[in-house]
Motif scaffolding. Structure first.
Motif, PDB file in Angstrom:
ATOM      1  N   VAL A   1      -2.242  12.135  -1.229  1.00 57.07           N
ATOM      2  CA  VAL A   1      -2.215  10.746  -1.373  1.00 57.07           C
ATOM      3  C   VAL A   1      -2.511  10.517  -0.137  1.00 57.07           C
ATOM      4  O   VAL A   1      -1.940  10.310   1.323  1.00 57.07           O
ATOM      5  N   TYR A   2      -4.045   9.409   0.675  1.00 60.31           N
ATOM      6  CA  TYR A   2      -4.347   8.747   1.663  1.00 60.31           C
ATOM      7  C   TYR A   2      -4.800   8.078   1.529  1.00 60.31           C
ATOM      8  O   TYR A   2      -5.766   7.527   0.405  1.00 60.31           O
ATOM      9  N   TYR A   3      -4.713   6.858   2.200  1.00 64.87           N
ATOM     10  CA  TYR A   3      -4.754   5.548   2.467  1.00 64.87           C
ATOM     11  C   TYR A   3      -5.609   5.487   3.910  1.00 64.87           C
ATOM     12  O   TYR A   3      -4.778   5.549   4.874  1.00 64.87           O
ATOM     13  N   GLN A   4      -7.139   5.540   4.084  1.00 62.77           N
ATOM     14  CA  GLN A   4      -7.332   4.618   5.128  1.00 62.77           C
ATOM     15  C   GLN A   4      -6.818   4.131   5.936  1.00 62.77           C
ATOM     16  O   GLN A   4      -7.051   3.576   7.701  1.00 62.77           O
ATOM     17  N   ASN A   5      -7.098   3.008   5.214  1.00 66.76           N
ATOM     18  CA  ASN A   5      -6.026   1.317   5.532  1.00 66.76           C
ATOM     19  C   ASN A   5      -5.222   1.064   5.148  1.00 66.76           C
ATOM     20  O   ASN A   5      -4.635   1.220   3.825  1.00 66.76           O
ATOM     21  N   CYS A   6      -4.979  -0.007   5.554  1.00 72.02           N
ATOM     22  CA  CYS A   6      -3.393  -0.876   4.738  1.00 72.02           C
ATOM     23  C   CYS A   6      -4.036  -1.784   3.885  1.00 72.02           C
ATOM     24  O   CYS A   6      -3.501  -1.932   2.523  1.00 72.02           O
ATOM     25  N   THR A   7      -5.379  -2.535   3.838  1.00 73.64           N
ATOM     26  CA  THR A   7      -5.984  -3.416   2.637  1.00 73.64           C
ATOM     27  C   THR A   7      -6.089  -1.486   1.910  1.00 73.64           C
ATOM     28  O   THR A   7      -6.162  -1.978   0.458  1.00 73.64           O
TER      29      THR A   7
END
Length: 332
Positions: free
Chosen positions: A295-301
């Protein structure tokens, strides 16, 4: 004049009658709860007023459907997470330059386990105490919250009545379970826990499933006098709550030992409700690439759009670059 006198006599009689039966002027019922939870009433009786239906599909659920995580909905200059820590912890000390908002340390008497937990804000320690939605947002979504307005859902997500500071591990085990699938290991708290869930569901017109109602009724059968709790937390009312700033010697010690990134964050935390905090300085270690994580999120948005925020250290998607104040909780 005669007509005016007659009307005065009638109004006086109505007022006297209302006082005789104990009704406050302008109220339909003397014992009608003003907060919508049914506080003070029999939990079993309030449970019987809740609609019983099957669980709706989870389709469309995102954390962002309930507004920004830990929003400052009461506009007191402090986010909801720290408001609840302030309420439920004792021997509280604050991070300086935050106007007695950001809780740096304290002690929690955990209602879910019955244990005393020392809380210390930090990258590897903050997750020991987490803020739980008594009625989980996913559960609420599947039992009526889909029909609520975005404003009302944001209120539900940040309502102090639906929030408790609890042991992190217990919160993770509960996940989005209802009373039919998860109960606190502290059996002495189960009656109040079920009653508080009933109060939340009553206030926001959420329904219960047949299995959920059966589980709640079974719990309450062991405490028939249990009422729906009032609007306070569950901290020990006899415990003295101290709220003190660090003394000068302690401040000097922290100035020497805190990481530069933490020091740079202080001015931002002081005004965090006025403007967005700048991105933290990248750490020396290279950032993980998407293909290296499941799981990877580029940013908090992106994390909020996926309904994953806040992300605690150890959970999928957590990485230090998303944790602005390095307290182990990303995308707060």
């Amino acid at each position: 004049m005669r007509r005016h006198g007659t009307m005065t006599t009638i109004l006086s009689g109505l007022l006297a009658a209302s006082l005789l039966v104990g009704l406050p002027v302008g109220s339909a019922f003397a014992d009608e709860p003003t907060d919508g939870t049914g506080a003070g009433q029999s939990a079993t009786e309030v449970l019987d007023t809740l609609e019983v239906k099957g669980r709706a599909p989870k389709t469309g659920y995102k954390r962002t459907q309930f507004g920004k995580a830990w929003a400052d909905v009461d506009h007191n200059g402090c986010d909801t997470r720290n408001d609840i820590l302030n309420r439920d912890l004792t021997s509280v000390k604050y991070k300086w330059f935050t106007h007695k908002c950001v809780v740096k340390s304290g002690t929690l008497h955990d209602p879910y386990t019955g244990k005393d937990i020392k809380f210390k804000k930090g990258k590897k320690t903050s997750t020991a105490v987490q803020i739980d939605h008594v009625v989980a947002l996913s559960d609420a979504w599947q039992k009526g919250a889909q029909k609520l307005s975005k404003t009302k859902r944001t209120e539900l997500a940040n309502d102090p009545y639906n929030l408790l500071a609890v042991q992190g591990r217990a919160n993770q085990k509960k996940s989005d379970g209802d009373a039919a699938t998860w109960l606190p290991s502290n059996k002495s708290f189960r009656c109040e826990y079920a009653a508080r869930q009933i109060g939340v569901k009553h206030k926001y017109s959420l329904w219960v499933t047949k299995a959920e109602k059966k589980a709640m009724a079974k719990i309450l059968s062991s405490c028939p006098t249990q009422t729906v709790p009032d609007y306070t937390g569950v901290g020990n009312p006899t415990a003295e709550k101290t709220t003190e700033e660090p003394d000068q010697a302690e401040q000097q010690t922290e100035q020497q030992t805190e990481q530069p990134a933490e020091q740079e964050q202080q001015p931002t935390e002081q005004t965090q409700t006025q403007s967005p905090a700048p991105a933290p300085t990248p750490e020396p270690t290279p950032a993980p690439q998407p293909q290296q994580q499941s799981v990877y999120y580029q940013n908090c948005t992106a994390a909020r759009e996926a309904g994953a925020a806040p992300i605690y250290q150890g959970q999928p998607g957590y990485r230090s670059q998303l944790d602005r104040d390095h307290d182990g909780v990303a995308c707060e």
